[in-house]
Structure formats: structure tokens, C-alpha cells
Design a protein around this motif. Structure first.
Motif, PDB file in Angstrom:
ATOM      1  N   PHE A  30     -10.587 -14.568 103.236  1.00  0.00           N
ATOM      2  CA  PHE A  30     -10.449 -12.688 103.490  1.00  0.00           C
ATOM      3  C   PHE A  30     -11.738 -12.806 104.826  1.00  0.00           C
ATOM      4  N   PRO A  31     -11.244 -12.675 106.158  1.00  0.00           N
ATOM      5  CA  PRO A  31     -10.834 -11.117 105.986  1.00  0.00           C
ATOM      6  C   PRO A  31     -10.052 -10.892 107.093  1.00  0.00           C
ATOM      7  N   VAL A  32      -9.572 -12.532 108.318  1.00  0.00           N
ATOM      8  CA  VAL A  32      -9.237 -11.642 109.384  1.00  0.00           C
ATOM      9  C   VAL A  32      -7.425 -11.908 108.934  1.00  0.00           C
ATOM     10  N   PRO A  33      -7.601 -13.355 108.351  1.00  0.00           N
ATOM     11  CA  PRO A  33      -5.537 -12.855 107.324  1.00  0.00           C
ATOM     12  C   PRO A  33      -4.939 -12.247 107.154  1.00  0.00           C
ATOM     13  N   VAL A  34      -6.013 -11.479 105.981  1.00  0.00           N
ATOM     14  CA  VAL A  34      -5.809 -11.356 105.319  1.00  0.00           C
ATOM     15  C   VAL A  34      -5.676  -9.096 106.003  1.00  0.00           C
ATOM     16  N   LEU A  35      -6.356  -8.679 106.986  1.00  0.00           N
ATOM     17  CA  LEU A  35      -5.980  -7.805 107.641  1.00  0.00           C
ATOM     18  C   LEU A  35      -4.986  -7.858 107.934  1.00  0.00           C
ATOM     19  N   VAL A  36      -4.598  -8.446 109.042  1.00  0.00           N
ATOM     20  CA  VAL A  36      -3.839  -8.948 110.219  1.00  0.00           C
ATOM     21  C   VAL A  36      -1.977  -9.095 109.796  1.00  0.00           C
ATOM     22  N   THR A  37      -2.074  -9.801 108.432  1.00  0.00           N
ATOM     23  CA  THR A  37      -1.050  -9.846 107.292  1.00  0.00           C
ATOM     24  C   THR A  37      -0.672  -8.569 106.924  1.00  0.00           C
ATOM     25  N   GLY A  38      -1.500  -7.445 106.395  1.00  0.00           N
ATOM     26  CA  GLY A  38      -1.456  -5.925 106.324  1.00  0.00           C
ATOM     27  C   GLY A  38      -0.543  -5.827 107.270  1.00  0.00           C
ATOM     28  N   LEU A  39      -2.035  -5.627 108.472  1.00  0.00           N
ATOM     29  CA  LEU A  39      -1.089  -5.008 109.536  1.00  0.00           C
ATOM     30  C   LEU A  39       0.525  -4.970 109.773  1.00  0.00           C
ATOM     31  N   LEU A  40       0.452  -6.572 109.652  1.00  0.00           N
ATOM     32  CA  LEU A  40       2.022  -6.903 110.557  1.00  0.00           C
ATOM     33  C   LEU A  40       2.983  -6.487 109.315  1.00  0.00           C
ATOM     34  N   SER A  41       2.881  -6.061 107.745  1.00  0.00           N
ATOM     35  CA  SER A  41       3.404  -6.221 107.128  1.00  0.00           C
ATOM     36  C   SER A  41       3.873  -4.767 107.026  1.00  0.00           C
ATOM     37  N   LEU A  42       2.832  -3.528 107.627  1.00  0.00           N
ATOM     38  CA  LEU A  42       3.202  -2.663 107.498  1.00  0.00           C
ATOM     39  C   LEU A  42       3.883  -2.130 108.507  1.00  0.00           C
ATOM     40  N   ALA A  43       3.867  -2.811 109.782  1.00  0.00           N
ATOM     41  CA  ALA A  43       4.800  -2.617 110.755  1.00  0.00           C
ATOM     42  C   ALA A  43       5.868  -3.267 110.687  1.00  0.00           C
ATOM     43  N   CYS A  44       6.332  -4.235 109.690  1.00  0.00           N
ATOM     44  CA  CYS A  44       7.643  -4.581 109.680  1.00  0.00           C
ATOM     45  C   CYS A  44       8.308  -3.793 109.054  1.00  0.00           C
ATOM     46  N   VAL A  45       7.771  -3.634 107.569  1.00  0.00           N
ATOM     47  CA  VAL A  45       8.750  -2.769 107.286  1.00  0.00           C
ATOM     48  C   VAL A  45       8.668  -1.425 107.849  1.00  0.00           C
ATOM     49  N   MET A  46       8.057  -0.791 108.113  1.00  0.00           N
ATOM     50  CA  MET A  46       7.659   1.046 108.682  1.00  0.00           C
ATOM     51  C   MET A  46       8.974   0.712 109.798  1.00  0.00           C
ATOM     52  N   THR A  47       8.831  -0.292 110.772  1.00  0.00           N
ATOM     53  CA  THR A  47       9.901  -0.171 111.652  1.00  0.00           C
ATOM     54  C   THR A  47      11.223  -0.389 111.573  1.00  0.00           C
ATOM     55  N   LEU A  85       2.801  -1.916  90.375  1.00  0.00           N
ATOM     56  CA  LEU A  85       1.656  -2.195  91.814  1.00  0.00           C
ATOM     57  C   LEU A  85       0.041  -1.828  91.964  1.00  0.00           C
ATOM     58  N   LEU A  86      -0.154  -1.446  90.707  1.00  0.00           N
ATOM     59  CA  LEU A  86      -1.416  -1.440  90.435  1.00  0.00           C
ATOM     60  C   LEU A  86      -1.914  -3.109  89.840  1.00  0.00           C
ATOM     61  N   ALA A  87      -1.064  -3.659  89.057  1.00  0.00           N
ATOM     62  CA  ALA A  87      -1.966  -4.686  88.899  1.00  0.00           C
ATOM     63  C   ALA A  87      -1.301  -5.859  89.956  1.00  0.00           C
ATOM     64  N   LEU A  88      -0.814  -5.976  90.824  1.00  0.00           N
ATOM     65  CA  LEU A  88      -0.639  -6.584  92.263  1.00  0.00           C
ATOM     66  C   LEU A  88      -1.555  -6.203  92.862  1.00  0.00           C
ATOM     67  N   ALA A  89      -1.902  -5.487  92.870  1.00  0.00           N
ATOM     68  CA  ALA A  89      -3.310  -5.230  93.703  1.00  0.00           C
ATOM     69  C   ALA A  89      -4.589  -5.568  93.357  1.00  0.00           C
ATOM     70  N   ALA A  90      -4.618  -5.554  91.865  1.00  0.00           N
ATOM     71  CA  ALA A  90      -5.490  -6.484  91.083  1.00  0.00           C
ATOM     72  C   ALA A  90      -5.573  -7.931  91.448  1.00  0.00           C
ATOM     73  N   ALA A  91      -4.686  -7.996  91.064  1.00  0.00           N
ATOM     74  CA  ALA A  91      -4.817  -9.581  91.065  1.00  0.00           C
ATOM     75  C   ALA A  91      -5.018  -9.750  92.857  1.00  0.00           C
ATOM     76  N   THR A  92      -5.031  -9.487  93.814  1.00  0.00           N
ATOM     77  CA  THR A  92      -5.008  -9.603  95.269  1.00  0.00           C
ATOM     78  C   THR A  92      -7.047  -9.328  96.249  1.00  0.00           C
ATOM     79  N   VAL A  93      -6.983  -7.848  94.845  1.00  0.00           N
ATOM     80  CA  VAL A  93      -8.905  -8.049  95.151  1.00  0.00           C
ATOM     81  C   VAL A  93      -9.001  -9.380  94.304  1.00  0.00           C
ATOM     82  N   ALA A  94      -9.093 -10.079  92.904  1.00  0.00           N
ATOM     83  CA  ALA A  94      -9.726 -10.962  92.650  1.00  0.00           C
ATOM     84  C   ALA A  94      -9.199 -11.770  93.630  1.00  0.00           C
ATOM     85  N   VAL A  95      -8.201 -12.707  93.500  1.00  0.00           N
ATOM     86  CA  VAL A  95      -8.432 -13.660  94.890  1.00  0.00           C
ATOM     87  C   VAL A  95      -8.696 -13.493  96.036  1.00  0.00           C
ATOM     88  N   LEU A  96      -9.306 -12.465  96.343  1.00  0.00           N
ATOM     89  CA  LEU A  96      -9.825 -12.091  97.708  1.00  0.00           C
ATOM     90  C   LEU A  96     -11.427 -12.341  97.300  1.00  0.00           C
TER      91      LEU A  96
END
Lengths: 397, 127
Positions: free
Chosen positions: A361-378, B20-31
Motif C-alpha cells: 500500500f498504496p502504489v502497488p495496489v493502485l497500479v495493479t488495480g488500474l492494470l487489472s481494469l485495463a486488461c479485462v476491459m480492453t 465479492l464483498l468477502a474478497l473486498a473485506a479481506a483485501t481491506v484487512a490485509v492492506l
């Protein structure tokens, strides 16, 4: 608004309509996302440790420079350095490379004056070196594991010195969770390090501590007012000074590792992942094309179909991102970066004994989130749009 | 039958949303755990760095092949840049796939004052 929500709910349904497609897409994206997140997390962890190394270090590092390379200088230069106005203390330090053990294990030997060591410290199990007839060493956790050393172990002479060699005793071990650079470290007194490296009276560098705000002045004084006596053969060694600001200036450039092979490799991998998603979404998935054709034939508009596909993509990318973060966390925290640490960190075993540094947290999570969205959406939106813009008869064929 | 498939579909959607909600909650806890432990890790790292006087910077854990990738304070550039061939730093195995790249420290040989109070720059002596 209600119509919007109803269309969005069909996006959730579409994930369940083709479970195999959703699963294969998720696996393709995760296969690229997870190692990228782990690598980025380790990079951020190293950056944080490097920042701590700069913060905890000296204000200035003074060493010799000859033919463009750093060379050691005489410990006698400590007094002239300490006399400079603004300098509060000067600590000579020896840092060298040694090999020991049957397998010639490479270790980093660090020697510091005994008066520099505090009375007690939390990061060492055992104690720090003291004056003794033996060479007293504090050993890093990885090195200790490979050489099967523990506190109290005696090491036979592993170096050559014309004045004679002594036995060495391990008096402490670094804790595994303090820093990755202690992994192969041997900490000892300045005199012991000089004897092991057979460099009496020399220091690799001087740690100069100054009053706040006068570092540039002191640096200038060192470089312009002090000189190192010429050698017997007339060779000259000049001073080089590295300040804390110089090192901090390296750190932001470290983040921009777009110039490295790491980003190049993963750019190619993400492009491949996008093509995989394209194939699973429409280009190679005739059932999805027929489904879109049926929706068009029953009155759905192109924008409604795209909205449905968008919701499906967002949910799928969110699921991939969450799973990637959880897998990355398990891999880095519980498995301590098993195998992947040896890929990204030079000279590290597959199962490192030290705690692999990482920050998610925070940069790796944000970057991978954007990449995930880009991959799936594209992959998804494009194939959906292609199917939605043709006549229903053609799509249903 | 029509009602059964609608019920099944609704049940499936509910399960999916719950997962999906459970995954999101687990992710928030990890972060949150990761963020909360950062200060403690920084403190421990600084303690050992104060002991060593600041040692370590890059993604290497020894000095065997490239001291520069261990710490630029020990070597201002990759050793392979100068030997055995010039510019060999591009082939240094310590930098390939490096996840923490940093450029060489700029090192300038400052004109140094000699005992005779002359300043030597290159081969010329300037009074």
C-alpha cells in the motif's frame, strides 16, 4: 435510474452465465498481475529500507577517489576532518568483501570503532563486539544459517595476515526482521576488520556528522581545503564527499524503474493477457456473440449492451485485483517471498532467512488495480462492441 | 420451472455478490495490516542503520559482483562499466531485471589545494 440498475444487474448475471469464461479470464489476468504486484511490492519495500538507510546514516560520507574509483584512505585523516568547523563527530568505517566457509560464502565485513557501539541494542540477539583476544563478530542471519553458526560459535582463521591470524567468535546474530542488508553481514571492531582485510590504519570511508544546516559548507571545506599526502610514487588520491541529499536524490529515480527490464517484461506479459481476454470474450467465444445477437434482436441498444459488459468487466477486474492482493500478501508475508525473492534480489536463496521487505500500500495496489481494469476491459469491451455493432442475424450465426 | 430458474439465478447472484464483498473485506484487512506495520518496520530499520552508519541501498545483499548495486556509497558506479570492457554495466547480471534501478552517483574531482597553495586542475597548476 432504475433501468440503469436493472441493466447493471444483468452484468452480474452475465458473469454466472459463462462461468468457465469468467474463470479463464480471471486466471489469465491473475497470472500476469500477481507476480507484477509481488515485484512492485518488493521494490517499494527496498525503497523504504533505502530511505531508512539514508535517514539513519551519516550527514556526509568521505572517501578517496583515484582514477574515478573509490579507494580507502588513511585513518589519520580523522583528525583533520574533525577539526573542520561545523563537524560534530567523525567515525572511520571499513567495509570490505570476505569469503569464508567450505563453499566460499561471500560476506560483507563492516568494521566500526568500539566506542561507536551502544551499550545495548534490540536488533542483535546476543551482544555487540567488545575488546577481546578473539575476533568478536556479529553475523547476519542468512550467513549464519549457511555456515551453521550460532552465538558462541568459534570460527577458525579465514583470512591471511602477515602479523598472524586469530580465532573468531560469534557474539551476536542480527535479527531476521531488521534489514535485508544484514543477511550476509559481519559486524566487528575497526581493528579486527583492518586485521582481517590486512589493511592496517586504513578506512573505506569516514562517517561525518555535522550541525544541522552546515553540511554544504563542510563538504566544500573538505574538498577544497584538505588534501591527502601524495604516495611515494607520486600518485594522488582526492577526496570525494557524498551527502545525504545526493542519496535522497537517487531515491525518486529508483521509483521510475520504467527504464528497467522489469517493466519491459511485464508490459509484454500484460499485452499477452489482453489478447487472452479478447479470445475468451468474443473473438473466439461464439456463444457470447450469439448472446449479444439475441439481445440486439430483442430490442437491446448497443450502449445498453456495452454498459452490461462494463459492469461485468468492473466486477471481474475487482475480483482479480482482490485475489491478486491476497495471493501477493500470502506469498510475501507467510511464504516470505519463496523463490520470487531470489529472482528479484541478487545473491539471495530461494528461501531467504531474512524478512523480505515489501510494501503493498498504496502504489502497488493502485497500479495493479488500474492494470487489472485495463486488461479485462480492453479485452471485453472491444469484442462486445464488435459483436454489438453488427446485424443481429450475423451475430447469431 | 420458470420460477425455479429465476430463484436459482437470484440465489447465484446473491452468492456472487457475497463472495465479492468477502474478497473486498479481506483485501481491506490485509492492506490495513500492511499500512499499520510500516512505521514499526521503519523504526527497526533505522535502528540498525544508525548502528552501521547507513549501509545498503540497492537490491543486492553482498559485494561479490557489483558493490554499486549493494550501496552507491561504496562504489559510485557499476564496476563492470570500467572493467573488463568499457560500458559493460549494461550486461551486469546484478542490474538485469532490477526492480530498483538508480543512476550512478555523479562524482566530480574537485580541484584540490596543494601545500604550496596552488590549485591543480588537470595537469595545469593555477596560482
Amino acid at each position: 435510474m432504475r433501468r440503469f440498475l436493472e441493466i447493471a444487474r444483468t452484468g452480474v448475471t452475465s458473469l454466472l452465465l459463462f462461468p468457465m469464461r469468467s474463470l479463464v479470464t480471471a486466471v489469465c489476468v491473475l497470472a500476469a498481475l500477481c507476480p507484477f504486484l509481488v515485484g512492485l511490492g518488493i521494490s517499494r519495500g527496498i525503497q523504504a529500507e533505502a530511505a531508512a538507510s539514508v535517514r539513519g546514516g551519516a550527514d556526509l560520507y568521505v572517501s578517496g577517489l583515484q582514477m574515478g574509483q573509490r579507494v580507502p584512505i588513511s585513518q589519520a585523516m580523522q583528525l583533520p576532518l574533525a577539526r573542520i568547523d561545523g563537524v560534530t563527530s567523525v567515525v572511520p568505517r571499513i567495509v570490505g568483501s570476505v569469503e569464508l566457509g567450505r563453499n566460499r560464502e561471500n560476506a560483507v565485513l563492516v568494521g566500526l570503532p568500539l566506542m561507536h557501539f551502544p551499550a545495548s541494542i534490540d536488533c542483535v540477539e546476543g551482544r555487540l563486539p567488545q575488546s577481546s583476544n578473539l575476533n568478536e563478530l556479529v553475523v547476519g542471519v542468512d550467513l549464519a544459517r549457511r555456515l551453521k553458526l550460532d552465538v558462541g560459535a568459534i570460527i577458525p582463521p579465514f583470512y591471511r595476515n602477515d602479523r598472524g591470524e586469530r580465532l573468531s567468535q560469534v557474539v551476536g546474530l542480527f535479527r531476521s526482521d531488521v534489514s535485508l542488508w544484514q543477511a550476509n553481514l559481519i559486524l566487528t571492531s575497526l581493528e579486527t576488520a583492518a586485521a582481517i582485510l590486512d589493511q592496517p590504519g586504513m578506512a573505506t570511508d569516514f562517517l561525518v556528522y555535522c550541525r544541522p544546516g552546515v553540511e554544504p559548507f563542510v563538504s566544500q571545506q573538505i574538498q577544497q581545503s584538505l588534501s591527502i599526502p601524495a604516495g611515494d610514487d607520486g600518485s594522488r588520491v582526492r577526496f570525494t564527499v557524498t551527502s545525504r541529499e545526493d542519496l535522497q536524490a537517487l531515491l525518486p529515480k529508483g521509483i521510475l524503474h520504467r527504464e528497467g527490464i522489469f517493466n519491459l517484461h511485464f508490459t509484454l506479459i500484460f499485452v499477452a493477457a489482453i489478447f487472452c481476454v479478447l479470445v475468451t470474450s468474443g473473438q473466439g467465444h461464439s456463444e457470447r456473440r450469439r448472446e449479444i445477437g439475441i439481445l440486439k434482436a430483442t430490442g437491446w441498444q448497443t450502449d445498453e449492451i456495452l454498459l452490461r459488459s462494463l459492469v461485468e468487466s468492473v466486477l471481474l477486474s475487482l475480483a482479480c485485483e482482490c485475489i491478486a492482493i491476497l495471493l501477493g500478501f500470502v506469498w510475501l508475508k507467510w511464504l516470505n517471498g519463496y523463490w520470487i525473492a531470489s529472482v528479484f534480489l541478487a545473491g539471495v536463496d530461494a528461501a531467504p532467512a531474512f524478512r523480505v521487505p515489501f510494501r503493498l500500500f498504496p502504489v502497488p495496489v493502485l497500479v495493479t488495480g488500474l492494470l487489472s481494469l485495463a486488461c479485462v476491459m480492453t479485452g471485453t469491451i472491444y469484442s462486445t462492441w464488435r459483436a454489438a455493432t453488427v446485424s443481429p442475424l450475423v451475430a447469431m450465426r | 420451472m420458470k420460477d425455479d430458474s429465476a430463484v436459482t439465478r437470484t440465489w447465484g447472484q446473491s452468492i456472487l455478490i457475497a463472495v465479492l464483498l468477502a474478497l473486498a473485506a479481506a483485501t481491506v484487512a490485509v492492506l490495513v495490516d500492511d499500512f499499520a506495520s510500516q512505521d514499526q518496520e521503519d523504526e527497526r530499520a533505522e535502528e540498525v542503520q544508525r548502528l552501521l552508519g547507513g549501509l545498503g541501498f540497492g537490491a543486492a545483499v553482498d559485494l561479490s559482483l557489483c558493490p554499486f548495486s549493494f550501496d552507491p556509497r561504496l562504489s559510485c558506479r557499476c564496476a563492470a562499466d570500467l572493467f573488463p570492457i568499457s560500458g559493460g554495466g549494461w550486461f551486469c547480471p546484478r542490474h538485469a531485471c532490477s526492480i530498483f534501478y538508480y543512476p550512478p552517483l555523479d562524482v566530480v574531482a574537485v580541484p584540490q589545494r596543494l601545500d604550496s597553495e596552488q590549485v591543480e586542475v588537470g595537469n595545469a597548476k593555477i596560482p
